[in-house]
Scaffold this active site. Structure first.
Site, PDB file in Angstrom:
ATOM      1  N   GLY A   9      18.208   1.355  -0.842  1.00  0.00           N
ATOM      2  CA  GLY A   9      16.806   1.499  -0.456  1.00  0.00           C
ATOM      3  C   GLY A   9      16.425   0.365   0.487  1.00  0.00           C
ATOM      4  N   GLY A  12      13.098   0.000   3.014  1.00  0.00           N
ATOM      5  CA  GLY A  12      11.714  -0.072   2.541  1.00  0.00           C
ATOM      6  C   GLY A  12      11.059  -1.413   2.809  1.00  0.00           C
ATOM      7  N   GLN A  13       9.849  -1.544   2.280  1.00  0.00           N
ATOM      8  CA  GLN A  13       9.044  -2.745   2.532  1.00  0.00           C
ATOM      9  C   GLN A  13       9.751  -4.001   2.008  1.00  0.00           C
ATOM     10  OE1 GLN A  13       5.420  -3.055   0.313  1.00  0.00           O
ATOM     11  NE2 GLN A  13       4.429  -4.390   1.804  1.00  0.00           N
ATOM     12  N   ASP A  35      20.736   3.198   2.506  1.00  0.00           N
ATOM     13  CA  ASP A  35      19.496   3.967   2.387  1.00  0.00           C
ATOM     14  C   ASP A  35      19.839   5.434   2.588  1.00  0.00           C
ATOM     15  OD1 ASP A  35      16.358   2.919   2.560  1.00  0.00           O
ATOM     16  OD2 ASP A  35      16.635   4.986   3.243  1.00  0.00           O
ATOM     17  N   ILE A  36      18.902   6.293   2.190  1.00  0.00           N
ATOM     18  CA  ILE A  36      19.103   7.736   2.407  1.00  0.00           C
ATOM     19  C   ILE A  36      18.839   8.088   3.880  1.00  0.00           C
ATOM     20  CG2 ILE A  36      16.738   8.463   1.785  1.00  0.00           C
ATOM     21  CD1 ILE A  36      18.112  10.779   0.194  1.00  0.00           C
ATOM     22  N   ASN A  53      22.616   8.198  -1.332  1.00  0.00           N
ATOM     23  CA  ASN A  53      21.602   8.951  -2.069  1.00  0.00           C
ATOM     24  C   ASN A  53      21.853   8.662  -3.546  1.00  0.00           C
ATOM     25  OD1 ASN A  53      20.047  10.778  -3.390  1.00  0.00           O
ATOM     26  ND2 ASN A  53      20.865  12.601  -2.365  1.00  0.00           N
ATOM     27  N   TYR A 143       4.491   7.042 -11.457  1.00  0.00           N
ATOM     28  CA  TYR A 143       5.160   5.813 -11.006  1.00  0.00           C
ATOM     29  C   TYR A 143       5.119   4.765 -12.123  1.00  0.00           C
ATOM     30  CZ  TYR A 143       5.792   1.502  -8.281  1.00  0.00           C
ATOM     31  OH  TYR A 143       6.205   0.292  -7.808  1.00  0.00           O
ATOM     32  N   LYS A 147       8.304   3.320 -14.262  1.00  0.00           N
ATOM     33  CA  LYS A 147       8.674   1.899 -14.242  1.00  0.00           C
ATOM     34  C   LYS A 147       8.749   1.335 -15.673  1.00  0.00           C
ATOM     35  CE  LYS A 147       9.353   0.999  -9.896  1.00  0.00           C
ATOM     36  NZ  LYS A 147      10.701   0.620  -9.435  1.00  0.00           N
TER      37      LYS A 147
HETATM   38  N1  SER Z   1       2.445  -1.631  -4.654  1.00  0.00           N
HETATM   39  C1  SER Z   1       2.782  -0.587  -5.567  1.00  0.00           C
HETATM   40  C2  SER Z   1       1.895   0.577  -5.399  1.00  0.00           C
HETATM   41  O1  SER Z   1       0.775   0.399  -4.963  1.00  0.00           O
HETATM   42  C3  SER Z   1       2.642  -1.096  -6.966  1.00  0.00           C
HETATM   43  O2  SER Z   1       3.849  -1.523  -7.412  1.00  0.00           O
HETATM   44  O3  SER Z   1       2.295   1.651  -5.714  1.00  0.00           O
END
Ligand code: SER
Length: 325
Positions: A9, A12-13, A35-36, A53, A143, A147
């Site tokens: 990944g 990503g950010q 990354d995918i 993946n 999400y 987590k």
């Molecule tokens: N920054 C993330 C979000 O806003 C939280 O872990 O989904």
């Protein structure tokens, strides 16, 4: 023995920043970005890249066999706002992806695994101020509960199979090198882009919505510090609370105004992300991270705002120049 680090990944950010930080420490060839999607500009030319993946076990097995990583960072995930639009997909990626990686890490005797958790593990009944490490946790986003379940799996693999898994509950992350993807805290990055481009921003969160946030430099330093810590010093194998700065859109706008005096902020009336933000903590108690591995954040709101605007302005100027040529 030198490390071989696989970052999954990587586009990503967090990934784009972490890959380059790890390459500076361990050497470019030791850090495999994956990354995918095709590699992001920021990591494309700095070292090796693989398509991965995490839901494709054969593909993941091939990558573990080929590189025999000593450390794996699993950053591939669907964040809070997008997760509410694609709940089953978010659950599948965030959960099945994690279990695949944990299983291969055990099989291939990977020395350490890093996996990010989030402030989203807390919910409406968690204490809002200085939210402690251990308290009521009733996350109501996919999400968030992916987590929370993921944290349980990490601790389980540590206890059951001796896998050295380490994790941080990141606050909202703010950086200038990469755009965030589909989170509730993304406003705190978009606001800087629009402040420089347009001089105004419409926030999707209300003026007084306080959330725990952190500047990316602090987040990367925290991640590397945790991964370097001697294992016996770590008392938490689910995920560590981590605190940086807590602020509201109004406070952030006020800070930007000190540098861009004509900056204007407005607030949208209804956005589904408001309910998500309202279910999360306003500030975090990170005493375990402080005690166990000496965590201390470096950036306050003024320092972060100044650094963001200065760097983002440079990036935009270089980009605009490139487009004109
Ligand atoms: N920054 C993330 C979000 O806003 C939280 O872990 O989904």
């Amino acid at each position: 023995m030198s490390e071989k680090i696989l970052v999954i990944g990587a586009n990503g950010q967090i990934g784009t920043e972490l890959v380059n930080a790890l390459r500076n420490i361990h050497g470019a060839e030791q850090v495999i970005a994956s990354d995918i999607n095709s590699p992001a500009q920021a990591i494309r030319h700095s070292g090796p890249f693989e398509f991965v993946n995490v839901l494709d076990k054969a593909n993941l097995h091939h990558i573990f066999t080929k590189h025999q990583p000593t450390q794996v960072y699993l950053l591939a995930a669907i964040l809070s706002a997008v997760g509410e639009q694609k709940p089953k997909m978010a659950w599948d990626l965030n959960m099945t992806g994690l279990i695949h990686v944990l299983d291969f890490a055990v099989e291939f005797k990977t020395k350490k695994v890093f996996w990010p958790s989030s402030i989203a593990v807390f919910g409406p009944h968690s204490p809002k101020e200085d939210t402690p490490q251990y308290c009521v946790m009733d996350p109501n986003t996919v999400y968030g509960f992916s987590k929370l379940a993921g944290e349980r799996w990490c601790e389980y693999y540590y206890t059951k199979y001796g896998l050295d898994v380490r994790s941080i509950r990141y606050p909202g992350l703010i950086g200038w090198r990469a755009a965030p993807g589909g989170g509730t805290t993304d406003y705190a990055v978009h606001i800087f882009h629009e402040a420089l481009r347009k001089g105004s921003y419409e926030s999707f969160l209300s003026a007084g919505t306080a959330l725990p946030m952190m500047y990316m430099d602090d987040a990367i330093r925290a991640t590397i510090t945790l991964m370097d810590a001697p294992p016996e010093t770590l008392s938490i194998r689910s995920s560590y609370n981590l605190a940086g700065i807590s602020f509201t859109p109004e406070q952030l706008a006020g800070e930007i105004k000190k540098i861009i005096s004509n900056f204007e902020i407005s607030y949208s009336e209804s956005d589904p992300r408001q309910a998500i933000a309202d279910s999360w903590p306003k500030s975090i108690d990170d005493s375990y991270a402080r005690q166990d591995w000496g965590w201390e954040s470096a950036y306050d709101l003024p320092a972060m705002t100044e650094d963001m605007l200065r760097n983002l302005k440079n990036v935009m100027e270089v980009k605009d120049k490139g487009e004109r040529l």
